[in-house]
Design a protein around this motif. Sequence first.
Motif, PDB file in Angstrom:
ATOM      1  N   UNK A   8       0.774  -1.475  -0.008  1.00 39.55           N
ATOM      2  CA  UNK A   8      -0.041   0.060   0.066  1.00 39.55           C
ATOM      3  C   UNK A   8       1.016   1.296  -0.015  1.00 39.55           C
ATOM      4  N   UNK A   9       2.087   1.158   0.577  1.00 38.60           N
ATOM      5  CA  UNK A   9       3.020   2.459   0.413  1.00 38.60           C
ATOM      6  C   UNK A   9       3.422   2.504  -1.233  1.00 38.60           C
ATOM      7  N   UNK A  10       3.535   1.428  -1.871  1.00 41.40           N
ATOM      8  CA  UNK A  10       4.137   1.593  -3.179  1.00 41.40           C
ATOM      9  C   UNK A  10       2.731   1.593  -4.273  1.00 41.40           C
ATOM     10  N   UNK A  11       1.706   1.696  -4.110  1.00 44.60           N
ATOM     11  CA  UNK A  11       0.815   1.492  -5.083  1.00 44.60           C
ATOM     12  C   UNK A  11      -0.478   2.443  -4.795  1.00 44.60           C
ATOM     13  N   UNK A  12      -0.939   3.127  -5.904  1.00 43.37           N
ATOM     14  CA  UNK A  12      -2.276   3.810  -5.882  1.00 43.37           C
ATOM     15  C   UNK A  12      -3.370   3.106  -5.570  1.00 43.37           C
ATOM     16  N   UNK A  13      -4.411   3.990  -5.017  1.00 40.74           N
ATOM     17  CA  UNK A  13      -5.657   3.203  -4.751  1.00 40.74           C
ATOM     18  C   UNK A  13      -6.084   2.501  -5.899  1.00 40.74           C
ATOM     19  N   UNK A  14      -6.511   1.165  -5.897  1.00 38.18           N
ATOM     20  CA  UNK A  14      -7.407   0.570  -6.804  1.00 38.18           C
ATOM     21  C   UNK A  14      -8.240  -0.641  -6.250  1.00 38.18           C
ATOM     22  N   UNK A  15      -9.167  -1.101  -7.064  1.00 35.39           N
ATOM     23  CA  UNK A  15     -10.025  -1.951  -6.533  1.00 35.39           C
ATOM     24  C   UNK A  15      -9.576  -3.439  -6.987  1.00 35.39           C
ATOM     25  N   UNK A  16      -8.799  -4.501  -6.063  1.00 36.26           N
ATOM     26  CA  UNK A  16      -8.486  -5.617  -6.319  1.00 36.26           C
ATOM     27  C   UNK A  16      -9.667  -6.523  -6.516  1.00 36.26           C
ATOM     28  N   UNK A  17      -9.238  -7.446  -7.179  1.00 41.45           N
ATOM     29  CA  UNK A  17      -9.944  -8.979  -7.846  1.00 41.45           C
ATOM     30  C   UNK A  17     -11.354  -8.398  -8.524  1.00 41.45           C
ATOM     31  N   UNK A  18     -12.208  -7.828  -7.735  1.00 41.79           N
ATOM     32  CA  UNK A  18     -13.686  -7.395  -8.058  1.00 41.79           C
ATOM     33  C   UNK A  18     -14.042  -6.239  -7.611  1.00 41.79           C
ATOM     34  N   UNK A  19     -14.905  -5.575  -8.609  1.00 40.81           N
ATOM     35  CA  UNK A  19     -15.351  -4.303  -8.368  1.00 40.81           C
ATOM     36  C   UNK A  19     -16.388  -4.489  -7.062  1.00 40.81           C
ATOM     37  N   UNK A  74      -3.305  -4.184   7.666  1.00 42.71           N
ATOM     38  CA  UNK A  74      -2.376  -3.072   7.288  1.00 42.71           C
ATOM     39  C   UNK A  74      -2.582  -1.729   7.744  1.00 42.71           C
ATOM     40  N   UNK A  75      -1.977  -1.247   8.545  1.00 43.40           N
ATOM     41  CA  UNK A  75      -2.267   0.099   9.174  1.00 43.40           C
ATOM     42  C   UNK A  75      -1.960   1.156   7.992  1.00 43.40           C
ATOM     43  N   UNK A  76      -1.256   0.972   6.992  1.00 40.74           N
ATOM     44  CA  UNK A  76      -1.218   1.743   5.765  1.00 40.74           C
ATOM     45  C   UNK A  76      -2.608   1.729   5.002  1.00 40.74           C
ATOM     46  N   UNK A  77      -3.095   0.684   4.913  1.00 47.16           N
ATOM     47  CA  UNK A  77      -4.350   0.310   4.047  1.00 47.16           C
ATOM     48  C   UNK A  77      -5.370   1.149   5.007  1.00 47.16           C
ATOM     49  N   UNK A  78      -5.448   1.005   6.225  1.00 52.89           N
ATOM     50  CA  UNK A  78      -6.726   1.501   7.118  1.00 52.89           C
ATOM     51  C   UNK A  78      -6.561   3.130   7.065  1.00 52.89           C
ATOM     52  N   UNK A  79      -5.308   3.524   7.119  1.00 52.56           N
ATOM     53  CA  UNK A  79      -5.144   5.228   7.102  1.00 52.56           C
ATOM     54  C   UNK A  79      -5.493   5.617   5.562  1.00 52.56           C
ATOM     55  N   UNK A  91     -20.487  13.465   3.426  1.00 50.96           N
ATOM     56  CA  UNK A  91     -21.634  12.736   3.929  1.00 50.96           C
ATOM     57  C   UNK A  91     -21.261  12.252   5.490  1.00 50.96           C
ATOM     58  N   UNK A  92     -22.012  12.228   6.311  1.00 51.87           N
ATOM     59  CA  UNK A  92     -21.518  11.714   7.667  1.00 51.87           C
ATOM     60  C   UNK A  92     -21.976  10.084   7.712  1.00 51.87           C
ATOM     61  N   UNK A  93     -21.059   9.360   8.296  1.00 48.92           N
ATOM     62  CA  UNK A  93     -21.349   7.995   8.251  1.00 48.92           C
ATOM     63  C   UNK A  93     -20.978   7.521   9.702  1.00 48.92           C
ATOM     64  N   UNK A  94     -21.789   7.702  10.671  1.00 42.78           N
ATOM     65  CA  UNK A  94     -21.495   7.463  11.885  1.00 42.78           C
ATOM     66  C   UNK A  94     -21.149   6.188  12.378  1.00 42.78           C
ATOM     67  N   UNK A  95     -21.705   5.040  11.703  1.00 44.98           N
ATOM     68  CA  UNK A  95     -21.525   3.729  12.063  1.00 44.98           C
ATOM     69  C   UNK A  95     -20.927   3.084  11.087  1.00 44.98           C
ATOM     70  N   UNK A  96     -19.835   3.692  10.301  1.00 44.87           N
ATOM     71  CA  UNK A  96     -18.757   3.202   9.629  1.00 44.87           C
ATOM     72  C   UNK A  96     -17.501   3.296  10.238  1.00 44.87           C
ATOM     73  N   UNK A  97     -16.807   2.577  10.591  1.00 47.54           N
ATOM     74  CA  UNK A  97     -15.432   2.354  10.993  1.00 47.54           C
ATOM     75  C   UNK A  97     -14.450   1.433  10.418  1.00 47.54           C
ATOM     76  N   UNK A  98     -13.093   2.094  10.573  1.00 42.42           N
ATOM     77  CA  UNK A  98     -12.026   1.285  10.139  1.00 42.42           C
ATOM     78  C   UNK A  98     -11.004   0.937  11.633  1.00 42.42           C
ATOM     79  N   UNK A  99     -10.649  -0.435  11.318  1.00 36.87           N
ATOM     80  CA  UNK A  99     -10.053  -1.086  12.598  1.00 36.87           C
ATOM     81  C   UNK A  99      -8.829  -2.038  11.853  1.00 36.87           C
ATOM     82  N   UNK A 100      -7.580  -1.768  12.575  1.00 32.94           N
ATOM     83  CA  UNK A 100      -6.541  -2.832  12.382  1.00 32.94           C
ATOM     84  C   UNK A 100      -7.055  -4.013  13.102  1.00 32.94           C
TER      85      UNK A 100
END
Length: 129
Positions: A8-19, A74-79, A91-100
Motif C-alpha cells: 500500500x505504500x508503493x501503489x495507488x488506490x485500486x479495487x482488487x479482484x472484483x469491483x 495493514x495500518x497503511x491501508x486503514x489510514x 456525507x456523515x457515516x457515524x456507524x462506518x469504522x476502520x480498524x486494524x
Amino acid sequence: ATYWNAVYDDTAHKEWIVDPADVMRFLPPRDERGVLNILEIGCGDSLLGVQVYDWYNKNQAEEPVASVTCTDVSQVAIDRLAALQAVEGSRQRPLLTYQLADATDLRASFMTGQFDLVLDKGCTDTFQF
C-alpha cells in the motif's frame, strides 16, 4: 502486515479482484430487525465498506440501519481508506469504522456473535502472501 504495508505504500488506490458493484448484488435485503452489524475483512483500500454502508443507509433522514466495520492487517491501508473516505464526500457515516485487525485471528479484536454479516471481497486469496 509488513508485506501489505509495503504494497500500500508503493501503489495507488485500486479495487482488487472484483469491483464493489459486483458484490453489492449479493447483499441480503434491508429489514426491520434493527441495526445490521457488518464486518468487512481484508478491506485494503477498497471503498466497498462505504458503498455497503450507503446502500443499507439510503435514507439519510433516518437512523442508520447498518453499521460497517472495515478491517485490515495493514495500518497503511486503514489510514489510506480513512483518507479516501474523507475526500470522497462530506456525507456523515457515524456507524462506518476502520480498524486494524488480523482476519486469521478475529477473536483478538471482536466478540463472538458481534456481527450479523461478514464480507470478504478478496481477503482469502491474499493468505498466500
